[in-house]
Scaffold this active site. Structure first.
Site, mmCIF file in Angstrom:
data_model
loop_
_atom_site.group_PDB
_atom_site.id
_atom_site.type_symbol
_atom_site.label_atom_id
_atom_site.label_comp_id
_atom_site.label_asym_id
_atom_site.label_seq_id
_atom_site.Cartn_x
_atom_site.Cartn_y
_atom_site.Cartn_z
ATOM 1 N N ARG A 1 8.846 -18.744 -41.806
ATOM 2 C CA ARG A 1 8.516 -19.450 -40.816
ATOM 3 C C ARG A 1 7.814 -20.645 -41.020
ATOM 4 N NH1 ARG A 1 5.834 -17.361 -36.307
ATOM 5 N NH2 ARG A 1 6.028 -19.293 -35.952
ATOM 6 N N ASP B 1 -5.238 -21.778 -38.697
ATOM 7 C CA ASP B 1 -4.050 -21.165 -39.465
ATOM 8 C C ASP B 1 -4.593 -20.981 -41.002
ATOM 9 O OD1 ASP B 1 -2.498 -21.526 -37.550
ATOM 10 O OD2 ASP B 1 -1.789 -23.705 -38.039
ATOM 11 N N CYS C 1 4.207 -16.883 -33.020
ATOM 12 C CA CYS C 1 3.691 -15.521 -33.894
ATOM 13 C C CYS C 1 2.949 -14.605 -32.568
ATOM 14 C CB CYS C 1 2.397 -16.317 -34.673
ATOM 15 S SG CYS C 1 3.255 -16.301 -36.218
ATOM 16 N N ARG D 1 -0.968 -17.007 -25.795
ATOM 17 C CA ARG D 1 -0.692 -18.291 -25.847
ATOM 18 C C ARG D 1 -0.283 -18.828 -24.593
ATOM 19 N NH1 ARG D 1 1.664 -19.143 -31.809
ATOM 20 N NH2 ARG D 1 0.446 -21.124 -31.481
ATOM 21 N N LYS E 1 5.134 -28.122 -41.264
ATOM 22 C CA LYS E 1 5.786 -27.249 -40.175
ATOM 23 C C LYS E 1 5.139 -28.004 -38.966
ATOM 24 C CE LYS E 1 4.281 -23.175 -38.643
ATOM 25 N NZ LYS E 1 4.286 -23.324 -37.156
ATOM 26 N N ASN E 2 3.937 -27.926 -38.749
ATOM 27 C CA ASN E 2 3.360 -28.415 -37.500
ATOM 28 C C ASN E 2 3.462 -30.058 -37.066
ATOM 29 O OD1 ASN E 2 2.940 -25.751 -37.009
ATOM 30 N ND2 ASN E 2 0.657 -26.111 -37.141
HETATM 31 C C1 UD1 Z 1 -0.771 -25.461 -32.894
HETATM 32 C C2 UD1 Z 1 -0.101 -24.871 -33.986
HETATM 33 C C3 UD1 Z 1 -0.628 -23.798 -34.527
HETATM 34 C C4 UD1 Z 1 -2.169 -23.744 -34.745
HETATM 35 C C5 UD1 Z 1 -2.732 -23.983 -33.493
HETATM 36 C C6 UD1 Z 1 -4.215 -24.393 -33.543
HETATM 37 C C7 UD1 Z 1 2.166 -26.069 -33.715
HETATM 38 C C8 UD1 Z 1 3.591 -25.686 -33.782
HETATM 39 N N1 UD1 Z 1 1.475 -24.844 -33.967
HETATM 40 O O1 UD1 Z 1 -0.370 -24.318 -31.942
HETATM 41 O O2 UD1 Z 1 -0.045 -23.364 -36.091
HETATM 42 O O3 UD1 Z 1 -2.393 -22.364 -35.040
HETATM 43 O O4 UD1 Z 1 -2.065 -25.343 -32.804
HETATM 44 O O5 UD1 Z 1 -4.620 -25.123 -34.409
HETATM 45 O O6 UD1 Z 1 1.481 -27.215 -33.957
HETATM 46 N N2 UD1 Z 1 -4.069 -22.990 -24.693
HETATM 47 C C9 UD1 Z 1 -4.345 -22.439 -23.424
HETATM 48 N N3 UD1 Z 1 -3.726 -23.111 -22.479
HETATM 49 C C10 UD1 Z 1 -2.560 -23.954 -23.123
HETATM 50 C C11 UD1 Z 1 -2.337 -24.221 -24.343
HETATM 51 C C12 UD1 Z 1 -3.382 -23.713 -25.332
HETATM 52 O O7 UD1 Z 1 -5.365 -21.642 -23.024
HETATM 53 O O8 UD1 Z 1 -1.803 -24.437 -22.328
HETATM 54 C C13 UD1 Z 1 -5.035 -21.831 -25.900
HETATM 55 C C14 UD1 Z 1 -4.303 -21.061 -26.531
HETATM 56 O O9 UD1 Z 1 -4.284 -19.863 -26.022
HETATM 57 C C15 UD1 Z 1 -5.416 -21.103 -27.974
HETATM 58 C C16 UD1 Z 1 -5.786 -22.555 -27.866
HETATM 59 O O10 UD1 Z 1 -5.675 -23.027 -26.576
HETATM 60 O O11 UD1 Z 1 -6.351 -19.986 -27.613
HETATM 61 C C17 UD1 Z 1 -5.330 -23.496 -29.031
HETATM 62 O O12 UD1 Z 1 -3.674 -23.490 -28.599
HETATM 63 P P1 UD1 Z 1 -3.011 -24.762 -29.141
HETATM 64 O O13 UD1 Z 1 -3.948 -25.730 -29.705
HETATM 65 O O14 UD1 Z 1 -2.368 -25.240 -27.902
HETATM 66 O O15 UD1 Z 1 -2.083 -24.279 -30.044
HETATM 67 P P2 UD1 Z 1 -0.579 -24.431 -30.378
HETATM 68 O O16 UD1 Z 1 -0.304 -25.779 -29.860
HETATM 69 O O17 UD1 Z 1 0.095 -23.341 -29.699
#
Ligand code: UD1
Length: 419
Positions: free
Chosen positions: A396, A304, A116, A121, A22-23
Site C-alpha cells: 500500500r 507515519d 489502515c 478516522r 503515496k500521500n
Molecule cells: C493523512 C495521511 C496519513 C497520515 C495522516 C497524519 C494521506 C493519504 N494519508 O491521513 O498517512 O498518517 O495524514 O499525518 O495523506 N480527524 C478528525 N476528523 C476529521 C479528520 C481527521 O477527527 O474529519 C482526526 C483523525 O482521527 C486523526 C487526526 O485527525 O486523529 C489526523 O487525521 P488526518 O490528518 O485527517 O489524516 P488523514 O488525512 O486521514
C-alpha cells in the site's frame, strides 16, 4: 497473501532512490477529477493504494493509464458522480473525491471510506467544512451524499489541522464561486505540493503565514504535467533501517527539509546524518541511545514514522518514551515486537520501551502499513529468522520494499503465504 522471510544481522549499506510520495500522489489523482483535462503525474509510485484510486477514477468515467512511472489521467469524460459501495472500502483517500467532484459538478456520493486499521478516522472536519462552503450533506446507508455548488465567501476554521480535510476543502474551494480562507490548515509538504499543482493548473491559492490558506473562487483548471514530490516516509523508513542495523545508507532524492523532526530524533538516538542536494545519508550507531518523542502534525514528528522508530527504540541503551497523539491504535505492532523479545509497555497514548541487547527472529503479523514496516526493520536487526505474515499490506505504501532492502545488503525474500 504474502510473507517476508528475513535473516537478521546484516548491516545495510549503499544507496537507494526514493519513490514519489503515496500521500502526495493520491490527492493529486483526485485533483485530476477537478481539472477535467489530461493530467500527467511524473514519478508516480506504483502502490496498491494508487492502483485502487485509479480504479475509483475509472469507475467514475476517467481514462487512467501508466506510461512508465508516469500516471496519465483524463477526467474529461467523467460521467458518474457516485462511487459504487464496493469500491471505496480499501482506502481512505476515496473521501478526497468529494471535494473535486463538488468543485466540478456540484454533486457527489461516496461510500464511507476505509484505510489502515489505526484508530478512529472520522470525516467530521471534512463534512463541517463542506457545509460551511454551502454544500448540503446527507449521511446514511453507509454513504455520504453531497449536493450543491460550493459557494465560498467564508473563513473555515479547522479545529485540528487534518491533512485530508485540508486537501479536500482546498479542492472543493477551487470550484467555489467566491474566495475561501482555511484557518489552521495542515502544513504537510504534500498539501503544499497539491497547492503548487493547482496553481500550475490555473487556480489561485496561497498560504498567508503558517495558519491560513486563501483559495480564489471562480477558477477553472487546465491540463498539466507535474512531478510527484519524494516520499518522506519511504525515505525515513530506509534511514531507520540503516539506523537499526548500524549501517550506512544514502537515500537519493530524499529532501531533508521535509524530515527535520525525524532526523533530529534519529540524531538524538546517536545516528550521524548528512543532508546534501543529492539526498540524505545516515550512519547508524553501534547501539541506539534512548530517546523521547511525540507524534504531531507537521512540522512535528510524523505519526507515519512512529512505528519504525519504535522498533529502533526496542534495541536502545536505556528506556525510551513515545507518545502517539494522532492515531490511537498506532501501538498495535508492540504486541508483535514483544514476540521478538522487545520489552515495551503501553499506557493509553504513551509507550515505555526498555531497550534490550538483541531481538530474536519470530513469526509476526503485519496489521497495518507502517506497523508492518516496523516489523521488517526489527527483523533486519534480529538474531535469526523473522517471518512477517500479511506482508501484502506493505505494498500500500512501499514499492518493492524487499527488493530495495536486498539491494542494500539485507537478506530478505518474499513468498506466497498459504491461507
Ligand atoms: C493523512 C495521511 C496519513 C497520515 C495522516 C497524519 C494521506 C493519504 N494519508 O491521513 O498517512 O498518517 O495524514 O499525518 O495523506 N480527524 C478528525 N476528523 C476529521 C479528520 C481527521 O477527527 O474529519 C482526526 C483523525 O482521527 C486523526 C487526526 O485527525 O486523529 C489526523 O487525521 P488526518 O490528518 O485527517 O489524516 P488523514 O488525512 O486521514
Amino acid at each position: 497473501m504474502a510473507k517476508l522471510i528475513i535473516e537478521g544481522g546484516h548491516r545495510l549499506s549503499g544507496q537507494v532512490t526514493v519513490h514519489g510520495a503515496k500521500n502526495g500522489a493520491l490527492p493529486l489523482m483526485a485533483a485530476a477529477m477537478l481539472i477535467g483535462e489530461p493530467v500527467q503525474l511524473l514519478n508516480c509510485p506504483r502502490l496498491s493504494d494508487v492502483e485502487h484510486m485509479g480504479r475509483l477514477l475509472k469507475g467514475l468515467g476517467c481514462l487512467v493509464q501508466w506510461q512508465g512511472d508516469t500516471l496519465c489521467i483524463d477526467a474529461g469524460g467523467a460521467s458518474s458522480l457516485a462511487l459504487p459501495k464496493s469500491s471505496a472500502g480499501a482506502i481512505r483517500s476515496s473521501a478526497f473525491l468529494l471535494g473535486p467532484l463538488l468543485g466540478r459538478f456540484g454533486a457527489a456520493e461516496v461510500p464511507y471510506p476505509g484505510g489502515c486499521n489505526i484508530g478512529d478516522r472520522p470525516l467530521d472536519l471534512h463534512l463541517k467544512g463542506l457545509k460551511a462552503l454551502g454544500i448540503r450533506v446527507e449521511e446514511g446507508s453507509g454513504c455520504i451524499r453531497c449536493y450543491g455548488r460550493p459557494k465560498g465567501g467564508v473563513e473555515i476554521s479547522l479545529e485540528y489541522p487534518s491533512v485530508g480535510a485540508t486537501e479536500n476543502l482546498i479542492m472543493a474551494a477551487c470550484g467555489a464561486e467566491a474566495d475561501t480562507v482555511l484557518v489552521n490548515p495542515a502544513r504537510e509538504p504534500e498539501v503544499d505540493d497539491l497547492m503548487v499543482f493547482l496553481n500550475a493548473a490555473g487556480f489561485a491559492l496561497r498560504r498567508e503565514g503558517s495558519s491560513r490558506i486563501r483559495i480564489r473562487g471562480g477558477g477553472k483548471g487546465r491540463g498539466l504535467l507535474h512531478r510527484v514530490l519524494p516520499d518522506r516516509i519511504e525515505a525515513g523508513t530506509f534511514l531507520t533501517a540503516a539506523a537499526i542495523t548500524g549501517g550506512k545508507v544514502l537515500v537519493r532524492g530524499a529532501r531533508g527539509e521535509h524530515m527535520s523532526a525525524l532526523l533530529q530524533t534519529l540524531r538524538e538516538a546517536g545516528c550521524r546524518i548528512r543532508t546534501t542536494a543529492e539526498g540524505v545519508e545516515l550512519t547508524g550507531p553501534e547501539r541506539p541511545k534512548e530517546i523521547r518523542f511525540s507524534t504531531m502534525p507537521y512540522p512535528g514528528f510524523p505519526t507515519d514514522m512512529q512505528s519504525q522508530v519504535f522498533a529502533l527504540c526496542t534495541l536502545a541503551k536505556g528506556t525510551s518514551l513515545v507518545e502517539e497523539t494522532v492515531f490511537e491504535n498506532r501501538f498495535a505492532p508492540a504486541a508483535e515486537l514483544r514476540r521478538m523479545g522487545a520489552d515495551c509497555r503501553i499506557r493509553g497514548r504513551t509507550a515505555l520501551i526498555r531497550g534490550v541487547k538483541a531481538l530474536r527472529g519470530a513469526e509476526v503479523t503485519a496489521r497495518d502499513l507502517r506497523g508492518g514496516a516496523a516489523l521488517v526493520l526489527a527483523g533486519l536487526a534480529a538474531q535469526g529468522i523473522t517471518e512477517v505474515y500479511n506482508a501484502q499490506v506493505l505494498s500500500r505504501g512501499y514499492e518493492n520494499l524487499a527488493a530495495a532492502l536486498k539491494g542494500l545488503g539485507a537478506s530478505i525474500r518474499k513468498e506466497d503465504q498459504s491461507p
